[in-house]
Write a protein that holds these residues in place. Structure first.
Motif, mmCIF file in Angstrom:
data_model
loop_
_atom_site.group_PDB
_atom_site.id
_atom_site.type_symbol
_atom_site.label_atom_id
_atom_site.label_comp_id
_atom_site.label_asym_id
_atom_site.label_seq_id
_atom_site.Cartn_x
_atom_site.Cartn_y
_atom_site.Cartn_z
ATOM 1 N N PHE A 29 0.875 -1.177 0.000
ATOM 2 C CA PHE A 29 0.000 0.000 0.000
ATOM 3 C C PHE A 29 0.904 1.216 0.000
ATOM 4 C CE2 PHE A 29 -2.531 -3.214 2.274
ATOM 5 C CZ PHE A 29 -3.654 -3.223 1.462
ATOM 6 N N VAL A 32 3.945 1.110 2.334
ATOM 7 C CA VAL A 32 3.798 0.020 3.295
ATOM 8 C C VAL A 32 3.757 -1.319 2.566
ATOM 9 C CG1 VAL A 32 2.330 -0.958 5.111
ATOM 10 C CG2 VAL A 32 2.461 1.530 4.794
ATOM 11 N N ALA A 34 2.533 -4.741 3.026
ATOM 12 C CA ALA A 34 1.672 -5.502 3.936
ATOM 13 C C ALA A 34 2.008 -6.991 3.875
ATOM 14 C CB ALA A 34 0.208 -5.277 3.584
ATOM 15 N N PRO A 53 1.377 -11.252 15.095
ATOM 16 C CA PRO A 53 0.990 -10.062 15.864
ATOM 17 C C PRO A 53 0.107 -9.123 15.041
ATOM 18 C CG PRO A 53 3.378 -10.388 15.859
ATOM 19 C CD PRO A 53 2.816 -11.328 14.858
ATOM 20 N N ASN A 54 -0.494 -8.159 15.712
ATOM 21 C CA ASN A 54 -1.313 -7.159 15.014
ATOM 22 C C ASN A 54 -0.513 -6.466 13.928
ATOM 23 O OD1 ASN A 54 -3.921 -7.200 15.852
ATOM 24 N ND2 ASN A 54 -3.504 -5.972 17.693
ATOM 25 N N GLY A 55 -1.150 -6.246 12.791
ATOM 26 C CA GLY A 55 -0.482 -5.546 11.705
ATOM 27 C C GLY A 55 0.463 -6.423 10.911
ATOM 28 N N ALA A 56 0.468 -7.734 11.184
ATOM 29 C CA ALA A 56 1.393 -8.639 10.504
ATOM 30 C C ALA A 56 1.008 -8.832 9.031
ATOM 31 C CB ALA A 56 1.419 -9.993 11.213
ATOM 32 N N GLY A 57 -0.242 -8.569 8.699
ATOM 33 C CA GLY A 57 -0.670 -8.742 7.304
ATOM 34 C C GLY A 57 -1.619 -9.910 7.108
ATOM 35 N N LYS A 58 -2.168 -10.434 8.201
ATOM 36 C CA LYS A 58 -3.038 -11.612 8.109
ATOM 37 C C LYS A 58 -4.348 -11.297 7.382
ATOM 38 C CE LYS A 58 -3.286 -11.922 12.616
ATOM 39 N NZ LYS A 58 -2.576 -10.678 12.984
ATOM 40 N N SER A 59 -5.010 -10.228 7.818
ATOM 41 C CA SER A 59 -6.272 -9.872 7.161
ATOM 42 C C SER A 59 -6.030 -9.536 5.696
ATOM 43 C CB SER A 59 -6.925 -8.678 7.856
ATOM 44 O OG SER A 59 -7.309 -9.033 9.161
ATOM 45 N N SER A 60 -4.918 -8.855 5.438
ATOM 46 C CA SER A 60 -4.591 -8.540 4.046
ATOM 47 C C SER A 60 -4.488 -9.818 3.229
ATOM 48 C CB SER A 60 -3.272 -7.773 3.977
ATOM 49 O OG SER A 60 -3.375 -6.565 4.690
ATOM 50 N N TYR A 69 -8.179 -7.397 -2.349
ATOM 51 C CA TYR A 69 -6.892 -6.797 -2.689
ATOM 52 C C TYR A 69 -6.267 -7.586 -3.824
ATOM 53 C CZ TYR A 69 -7.101 -4.416 1.888
ATOM 54 O OH TYR A 69 -7.470 -3.664 2.962
ATOM 55 N N GLN A 101 -13.160 -9.613 10.329
ATOM 56 C CA GLN A 101 -12.637 -9.333 11.664
ATOM 57 C C GLN A 101 -13.604 -8.416 12.427
ATOM 58 O OE1 GLN A 101 -8.595 -8.014 11.522
ATOM 59 N NE2 GLN A 101 -8.509 -7.546 13.714
#
Ligand code: ADP
Ligand code: MG
Lengths: 271, 358
Positions: A29, A32, A34, A53-60, A69, A101
């Motif tokens: 992005f 960034v 992801a 961890p949070n922000g690791a890119g799992k949801s992406s 995406y 989520q």
């Protein structure tokens, strides 16, 4: 199906060939990154966890799988075929369903209507027949209602059938969202933190539902989860992500003993 | 005591899913139909037909249309006046080009033409939402009115720039023109209202209706279930515009007879329709009728009380009308976003439990 050989798990479920394969996926992005050059596969009938961890890119990663995406690099292979860039609704028609989520229910509709909407791809009567209603449209509605009633029984939410979902407590909303995805009878089910924000009892219920879906319907499941205990309990294999990169991949036991994973989870400083 | 489902068990999913699940409601509905078809035609006079009943029926069709788009599919449109004009001018061109065409056919083709125009102006809805979509449909409103003024082909080069509805009949009864009788005009509109209400109910109860509501409530979740957003929004624009086009055609041919486009189908009509849908109830078939009935009857009643009983000048009554509408809009938006129809539903819910609320 790919050449991967099928095997039987200790609890007696058969894991088949590769259903979905992510090959060298990179997603950016702007500045960034992801997802950084990640590859892994999901095999038929397995429960595949993605942790990190949070922000690791799992949801992406889930968003790449179901087409929200489009990665800058890499390929997605589904059932042995390279997938062309597709819209999410086209991917849904191929048999991939998901939950979000942050609960994404249809707030103005009842539990029943939310789950009935999950049958959308299986309902075919055209606009004209819908206008007439009597005949094929009504019949189709009743047939699909029956399937939805099975889902409602399965998830034990009979009592809230006609309740507007906005009025339900959080845990039940999560359950209804799972119901909506199940109603689609997907080949591959993607769950983004299905147990986030739940208490222990609710988590146990949800774990049981996930295991039962997998066991009874043979549905392949990819789930994102934070609770390591749950992940260890229910998943066959685990992908571990950190800062967009894959740092581990294997059975729960292999992963939990992996040094990189331990570092990431114990919060060793990244320089 | 009688208003409840005790002893009214549902054995099949179809029964559980019927329009009026309670027997009492079903009877009330049949009673209304019997009176509307069997009694009203014998009593209706010109004053009632022109002042209240025909405008109510016409606006009810338009409300159903806007409710499908706004209430069910969640897309804003300020272009309704323009779309009504499309229906009216289509009807005019059809009536003057094919004098023998049955008026039902004229009205339905006018609806179909409006549906196509509505879908065209609905295209931006894939990219833009909310306020920006409102502005785009507002542009449609002004463009359409301008177009019907500008090109004399639309009004057959008439010197006044107006269109005039010639006398046409259905099965031998005149329904348009100066000599058409009140009962004929009334029944013509009534048949269309019942037909379109029935279709609206059917479309909103099944697969298509759920896809509209899914787009309205959470478009990304709708997409992952397999709902194609563009196709879904365009069908909503199409169906909605069909209704509004039919209403426009009736408004011109049966109700007004003579139309100057800016006056008959200006932006005020777009707003009036929005008010009907909001006050009546977003996402409710019954609400469409309540809203139309309320906004047609309220000014009449107000004028009657204020001007004839209390002796105020009529313009005061007209101003008060705006004040009341504005107040009600705010009240519904703040307190009960689903309008009067929801109040009615809540009242019925209470009644079901009465006299034992627990
Ligand atoms: N639509 C987006 N636009 C910009 N950045 C995004 C977007 N979606 C995710 N990101 C970024 O990608 C990274 C991974 O996010 P996410 O996939 O949500 O992580 P996780 O689910 O593992 O917590 C984060 O840095 C996030 O800010
Ligand atoms: Mg996430």
């Amino acid at each position: 199906m790919s050449a991967a050989e099928s095997y039987v798990t200790p609890d007696g479920r058969t894991i088949g060939g590769t259903v979905l394969e992510m090959k060298n996926i990179t997603l950016r992005f702007g500045g960034v990154v992801a997802i950084k050059d990640i590859s892994f596969d999901i095999r038929e009938g397995e429960i595949r966890a993605i942790i990190g961890p949070n922000g690791a890119g799992k949801s992406s990663m889930l968003n790449v799988m179901n087409g929200f995406y489009h990665p800058q690099e890499g390929e997605v292979w589904f059932h042995g075929q390279k997938r062309k860039p597709m819209k999410p609704y086209q991917i849904a028609k191929q048999g991939i369903a998901r939950t979000f989520q942050n609960i994404a229910l249809f707030k103005g509709m009842s539990t029943l209507d939310n789950i009935m909407t999950g049958r959308f791809n299986h309902m075919k009567t055209n606009m004209f027949l819908q206008m007439i209603w009597k005949g094929p449209a009504e019949r189709e509605e009743a047939e699909n209602r029956e399937i939805v009633e099975h889902v409602i029984d399965f998830l034990e939410i009979q009592a809230i059938r006609k309740t507007p979902v906005g009025a339900l407590p959080y845990g039940l909303q999560k359950r209804v969202e799972l119901g909506r995805a199940l109603a689609a009878q997907p080949k591959l089910l993607l769950l983004d933190e299905p147990m986030a924000g739940m208490n222990v009892e609710e988590k146990e219920d949800m774990s049981r539902f996930i295991l039962d879906v997998n066991d009874e319907f043979g549905t392949t499941i990819a789930l994102i989860e934070h609770d390591m205990g749950v992940v260890m309990d229910i998943s066959d294999r685990v992908v571990v992500m950190d800062y967009g990169a894959k740092i581990g991949d294997g059975t729960p036991d292999e992963v939990i003993n992996n040094q990189a994973v331990i570092d990431a989870y114990l919060g060793v400083e990244h320089e | 005591m009688f208003y409840r489902e005790a002893g009214d068990f549902k054995k099949t999913y179809a029964e559980d899913n019927q329009t009026f699940p309670l027997r009492v409601d079903r009877w009330a509905y049949y009673l209304v139909l019997v009176i509307a078809f069997g009694a009203v035609p014998f009593f209706i006079n010109n004053w009632w037909a022109n002042a209240a009943i025909i405008p109510f029926l016409v606006w009810a069709i338009a409300s159903l249309g806007l409710n499908i788009l706004g209430g069910y599919c969640g897309q804003i449109s300020l272009g309704s006046g323009g779309f009504m004009a499309v229906g009216a001018y289509s009807a005019y061109k059809l009536m003057t080009s094919f004098p023998d065409l049955n008026m039902f056919i004229v009205v339905l083709i006018s609806g179909a033409i409006t549906a196509l125009v509505g879908m065209l102006f609905g295209l931006p809805s894939l990219r833009i939402k909310g306020f920006y979509l409102a502005v785009a449909t507002l542009a449609a409103q002004f463009f359409l009115v301008w177009m019907f003024n500008k090109f004399s082909w639309f009004y057959n080069n008439s010197a006044s720039g107006q269109i005039h509805a010639p006398t046409r009949s259905v099965f031998g009864y005149e329904v348009t023109g100066a000599t058409a009788t009140a009962p004929a005009k009334y029944l013509f509109c009534l048949v269309l209202v019942v037909l379109f209400a029935w279709i609206a109910r059917n479309l909103t109860r099944g697969r298509i209706g759920r896809s509209w509501m899914a787009i309205r409530d959470m478009d990304i979740a709708a997409e992952i279930i397999g709902v194609n957003p563009l196709k879904t929004k365009l069908t909503a624009f199409g169906v909605s515009s069909f209704y509004i086009g039919v209403a426009g055609a009736l408004f011109f041919t049966v109700y007004l007879g003579d139309v100057e486009v800016g006056e008959a189908f200006g932006i005020q009509k777009s707003f009036l329709l929005i008010f009907m849908v909001i006050i009546g109830g977003l996402g409710s078939i019954l609400g469409s009728f309540i809203g139309a009935g309320f906004l047609v009857l309220m000014p009449l009643l107000l004028k009657y009380i204020m001007a004839e009983k209390l002796g105020f000048p009529t313009d005061i009554a007209a101003h008060l009308e705006f004040v009341i509408i504005g107040f009600l809009i705010m009240l519904t938006l703040v307190l009960e976003p689903h309008g009067i129809a929801q109040l009615w539903r809540v009242a019925k819910q209470k009644l079901r439990l009465w006299p034992f609320p627990h």
